[in-house]
Design a protein around this motif. Structure first.
Motif, mmCIF file in Angstrom:
data_model
loop_
_atom_site.group_PDB
_atom_site.id
_atom_site.type_symbol
_atom_site.label_atom_id
_atom_site.label_comp_id
_atom_site.label_asym_id
_atom_site.label_seq_id
_atom_site.Cartn_x
_atom_site.Cartn_y
_atom_site.Cartn_z
ATOM 1 N N LEU A 67 -84.202 -95.857 -52.123
ATOM 2 C CA LEU A 67 -83.708 -96.045 -50.767
ATOM 3 C C LEU A 67 -83.412 -94.722 -50.065
ATOM 4 O O LEU A 67 -83.271 -94.683 -48.847
ATOM 5 C CB LEU A 67 -82.433 -96.900 -50.792
ATOM 6 C CG LEU A 67 -82.606 -98.358 -51.209
ATOM 7 C CD1 LEU A 67 -81.238 -99.042 -51.279
ATOM 8 C CD2 LEU A 67 -83.513 -99.103 -50.242
ATOM 9 N N VAL A 68 -83.290 -93.635 -50.813
ATOM 10 C CA VAL A 68 -82.954 -92.331 -50.235
ATOM 11 C C VAL A 68 -84.230 -91.519 -50.046
ATOM 12 O O VAL A 68 -84.887 -91.170 -51.043
ATOM 13 C CB VAL A 68 -81.960 -91.574 -51.134
ATOM 14 C CG1 VAL A 68 -81.615 -90.215 -50.533
ATOM 15 C CG2 VAL A 68 -80.706 -92.401 -51.354
ATOM 16 N N PRO A 69 -84.644 -91.196 -48.797
ATOM 17 C CA PRO A 69 -85.858 -90.380 -48.587
ATOM 18 C C PRO A 69 -85.621 -88.941 -49.023
ATOM 19 O O PRO A 69 -84.567 -88.363 -48.752
ATOM 20 C CB PRO A 69 -86.088 -90.487 -47.075
ATOM 21 C CG PRO A 69 -84.735 -90.774 -46.503
ATOM 22 C CD PRO A 69 -84.024 -91.597 -47.529
ATOM 23 N N ARG A 70 -86.587 -88.374 -49.741
ATOM 24 C CA ARG A 70 -86.479 -86.998 -50.234
ATOM 25 C C ARG A 70 -87.686 -86.185 -49.805
ATOM 26 O O ARG A 70 -88.817 -86.679 -49.800
ATOM 27 C CB ARG A 70 -86.372 -86.984 -51.763
ATOM 28 C CG ARG A 70 -85.157 -87.699 -52.322
ATOM 29 C CD ARG A 70 -83.877 -86.958 -51.969
ATOM 30 N NE ARG A 70 -83.882 -85.594 -52.435
ATOM 31 C CZ ARG A 70 -83.533 -85.228 -53.676
ATOM 32 N NH1 ARG A 70 -83.144 -86.147 -54.539
ATOM 33 N NH2 ARG A 70 -83.564 -83.964 -54.027
ATOM 34 N N ALA A 71 -87.450 -84.915 -49.412
ATOM 35 C CA ALA A 71 -88.559 -84.020 -49.056
ATOM 36 C C ALA A 71 -89.248 -83.492 -50.294
ATOM 37 O O ALA A 71 -90.431 -83.172 -50.280
ATOM 38 C CB ALA A 71 -88.041 -82.863 -48.193
ATOM 39 N N ARG A 72 -88.476 -83.372 -51.396
ATOM 40 C CA ARG A 72 -89.045 -82.862 -52.642
ATOM 41 C C ARG A 72 -88.749 -83.873 -53.744
ATOM 42 O O ARG A 72 -87.670 -84.446 -53.811
ATOM 43 C CB ARG A 72 -88.410 -81.519 -53.019
ATOM 44 C CG ARG A 72 -88.689 -80.407 -52.022
ATOM 45 C CD ARG A 72 -87.859 -79.170 -52.362
ATOM 46 N NE ARG A 72 -88.180 -78.636 -53.667
ATOM 47 C CZ ARG A 72 -89.169 -77.751 -53.900
ATOM 48 N NH1 ARG A 72 -89.909 -77.335 -52.882
ATOM 49 N NH2 ARG A 72 -89.410 -77.291 -55.106
ATOM 50 N N ALA A 73 -89.705 -84.108 -54.606
ATOM 51 C CA ALA A 73 -89.492 -85.018 -55.729
ATOM 52 C C ALA A 73 -88.516 -84.400 -56.703
ATOM 53 O O ALA A 73 -88.520 -83.191 -56.924
ATOM 54 C CB ALA A 73 -90.810 -85.339 -56.426
ATOM 55 N N ALA A 74 -87.672 -85.212 -57.301
ATOM 56 C CA ALA A 74 -86.618 -84.686 -58.178
ATOM 57 C C ALA A 74 -87.181 -84.057 -59.428
ATOM 58 O O ALA A 74 -86.637 -83.106 -59.953
ATOM 59 C CB ALA A 74 -85.651 -85.799 -58.547
ATOM 60 N N SER A 75 -88.313 -84.552 -59.957
ATOM 61 C CA SER A 75 -88.829 -84.062 -61.244
ATOM 62 C C SER A 75 -90.157 -83.334 -61.121
ATOM 63 O O SER A 75 -90.533 -82.587 -62.015
ATOM 64 C CB SER A 75 -88.995 -85.240 -62.218
ATOM 65 O OG SER A 75 -89.871 -86.211 -61.651
ATOM 66 N N GLU A 76 -90.887 -83.503 -60.002
ATOM 67 C CA GLU A 76 -92.226 -82.926 -59.894
ATOM 68 C C GLU A 76 -92.251 -81.661 -59.058
ATOM 69 O O GLU A 76 -93.289 -81.052 -58.886
ATOM 70 C CB GLU A 76 -93.181 -83.953 -59.260
ATOM 71 C CG GLU A 76 -93.350 -85.206 -60.069
ATOM 72 C CD GLU A 76 -94.049 -84.934 -61.393
ATOM 73 O OE1 GLU A 76 -94.781 -83.933 -61.470
ATOM 74 O OE2 GLU A 76 -93.858 -85.715 -62.334
ATOM 75 N N GLY A 77 -91.092 -81.247 -58.465
ATOM 76 C CA GLY A 77 -91.110 -80.106 -57.572
ATOM 77 C C GLY A 77 -91.508 -80.541 -56.185
ATOM 78 O O GLY A 77 -91.221 -81.644 -55.761
#
Length: 563
Positions: free
Chosen positions: A493-503
């Motif tokens: 549900l939270v949009p992210r500009a960068r993936a938490a594990s893939e960079g």
């Protein structure tokens, strides 16, 4: 009846040693000597006279006050109540002989009106016996109260006077019970160690036999295994005492209930936990269950039901595992309340165990009398069970005992619920599943229904709880798969500009230029296979879900499949 006060002294004639009595010349001084009272009492049954006499009053006023007190007590009995008057006379005669303080007028009035013996001082133990003899309600509740009175209340506070029972007495009692737990634990440990040592001694050899004999004698002298009196048990002991003292207040024997004001540690119900791989590993290493209440996963439940498919009581295990009936409800279920054509059953009766005796009773609560919908597999299992019961009835012929129950012995007699529990433990040990109680199948049914999407109100009605709080706090546990799916859904549900594990995420333009890669022949063939099936077309392996596992489990996400 006559009564009087008089003053006298104990001076003696110096020549002859005879008491001077009223002839003492010092009696003219009002501070010399003491006052006495004498009150005529109703005669005894044989007609002999009796009186109340008491000396030693320093003032006439004090002597007259006690004389008036005695006359007020005698006035409690009506003129046409010779029995009550005789009781008061016996009480006063006893007080005079024992030189005890005069009884309170209002207390005496209450005891006289309730027909209690005025000459005896009612103790806590006496009242508990009287209260228990008149108690009404469920036999199991009465038996529990009897056990609490016999084991805890009468040995510790039974000798205290009922009207003098205080909060301090109860606080001291419960502290002593808690301290006794240490002694019980030490005794159990010592006995367990001695039994283990005995098992290590070989049977053969004279010295070994002598050693075993000595150790057996020592074990016989030890206290038997005893249960710890935990917080929940102490709460039940207080509940019994509080109910008894409330009844004493209603009878106007006391005016204050100390059991309502003593502070105890809360007896919390243990939280149900699911048997995860980590908990199973810990149990195998240490033999310790993470919680007294454990729940199987759907895979465990499926393995168990597959293992017991040929057991005579398979339909009972199936019914409890999926619809959450209590043990007594399942054993007491009647065919007249079971409607297989409509796919439902009504819980109207249960079998209750009191000691070892079994009797029929209504459901535990009003909410326990309920109608439960049955799934297709459960209906099929019950129909097969009914067919087997018909064959048993024909086989036993005139020796068949017709009870009308769904689940019975082979000859139709009632099942003993304790034997059903024993059989369940045997079946679990045969397959080597992590241990649960038979009642924990009920917890498992609630957990499966919760994972399948049922809300708490539906589960409450299925289980027959009087309060939804019990259902929410005790009977539902999240399965790991459902818990993980909720966590993943919340994270997305939270949009992210960068993936938490893939960079850094790929640029949109790069994604458009790259486009989806064409699937290989092997990938296409794999994707066309239904979920859970073997791509080669063979049977599912040992790790595959059982046929009894519910189809409503949350599917794992792509990332967890890759792992």
């Amino acid at each position: 009846m006559k009564g009087s006060t008089h003053r006298r002294c104990y001076c003696r004639d110096p020549k002859i040693g005879k008491p001077l009595g009223k002839q003492c010349p010092k009696l003219s001084n009002r501070k010399h000597g003491s006052y006495s009272i004498r009150q005529e009492l109703p005669p005894r049954d044989d007609g002999t006279r009796r009186s109340f006499s008491r000396a030693g009053y320093e003032t006439l006023k004090a002597a007259q006050a006690d004389l008036d007190h005695i006359r007020a007590l005698l006035g409690l009995a009506d003129a046409d109540d010779p029995e009550g008057l005789a009781q008061i006379a016996e009480l006063l005669e006893k007080m005079a002989d024992e030189k005890a303080p005069l009884p309170n007028i209002e207390d005496t009035r209450r005891r006289l009106s309730h027909g209690l013996d005025l000459t005896s001082r009612l103790t806590v133990g006496d009242w508990l016996d009287m209260w228990l003899a008149g108690e009404k309600g469920r036999q199991t509740a009465i038996s529990r109260d009897e056990s609490n009175i016999r084991l805890h209340l009468k040995p510790r506070i039974g000798g205290l006077r009922l009207d003098r029972l205080r909060v301090a007495h109860l606080t001291e009692m419960f502290e002593a019970i808690a301290e006794g737990n240490v002694e019980i634990a030490e005794g159990n440990t010592a006995r367990r160690k001695a039994v283990e040592d005995l098992a290590q001694i070989p049977w053969k050899g004279r010295e070994h036999r002598a050693h075993r004999k000595v150790l057996k004698a020592a074990i016989a002298e030890m206290e038997p295994y005893r249960r710890i009196v935990g917080p929940a048990t102490r709460q039940r002991v207080r509940s019994t005492l509080r109910a008894a003292l409330n009844a004493a207040i209603a009878q106007q024997l006391i005016t204050f209930n100390p059991a309502a004001h003593v502070e105890l540690e809360a007896g919390k119900s243990p939280k149900a936990l699911v048997w995860t791989e980590e908990r199973i590993l810990h149990w195998k290493r240490t033999g310790e269950k993470p919680s007294p209440v454990m729940v199987w996963t759907p895979e465990h439940t499926g393995l168990f039901l597959d293992h017991v498919a040929e057991d005579r009581l398979y339909a009972l295990w199936h019914l409890i595992a999926f619809r959450g009936l209590r043990r007594g409800e399942a054993c007491g279920q009647r065919w007249t309340d079971t409607h297989l054509d409509d796919g439902r059953l009504t819980v109207a009766k249960q079998l209750v165990v009191d000691g070892w005796e079994v009797y029929e009773d209504d459901p535990k609560t009003d909410a326990g009398a309920r109608t439960i919908a049955l799934d297709t597999d459960t209906v099929r299992a019950l129909k097969q069970h009914r067919a087997q019961q018909d064959r048993d009835r024909a086989k036993w012929d005139s020796a068949w005992v017709e009870t009308g129950r769904v689940f019975t012995k082979e000859n139709g007699e009632l099942l003993h619920p304790a034997n059903v529990t024993r059989r369940f433990v045997e079946l679990c040990e045969e397959i080597g599943l992590p241990p649960i109680r038979l009642h924990d199948l009920r917890h498992g049914a609630a957990t499966l229904a919760h994972a399948a999407g049922a809300d708490l109100k539906d589960i409450q009605e299925m289980l027959g709880h009087s309060s939804i709080t019990i259902t929410a706090d005790t009977y539902t546990s999240l399965l790991p798969e459902a818990d993980r799916a909720i966590a993943e859904a919340a994270a997305r549900l939270v949009p992210r500009a960068r993936a938490a594990s893939e960079g850094a995420a790929p640029e949109p333009d790069e994604a458009e230029e790259t486009g989806p890669k064409p699937a290989t022949a092997e990938e296409s063939r794999t994707e066309s296979v239904p979920d859970g099936a073997d791509p080669s077309g063979g049977q599912p392996g040992p790790g595959a879900p059982s046929a009894h596992a519910p189809l409503t489990q949350t599917a794992p996400d792509e990332e967890s499949e890759a792992e």
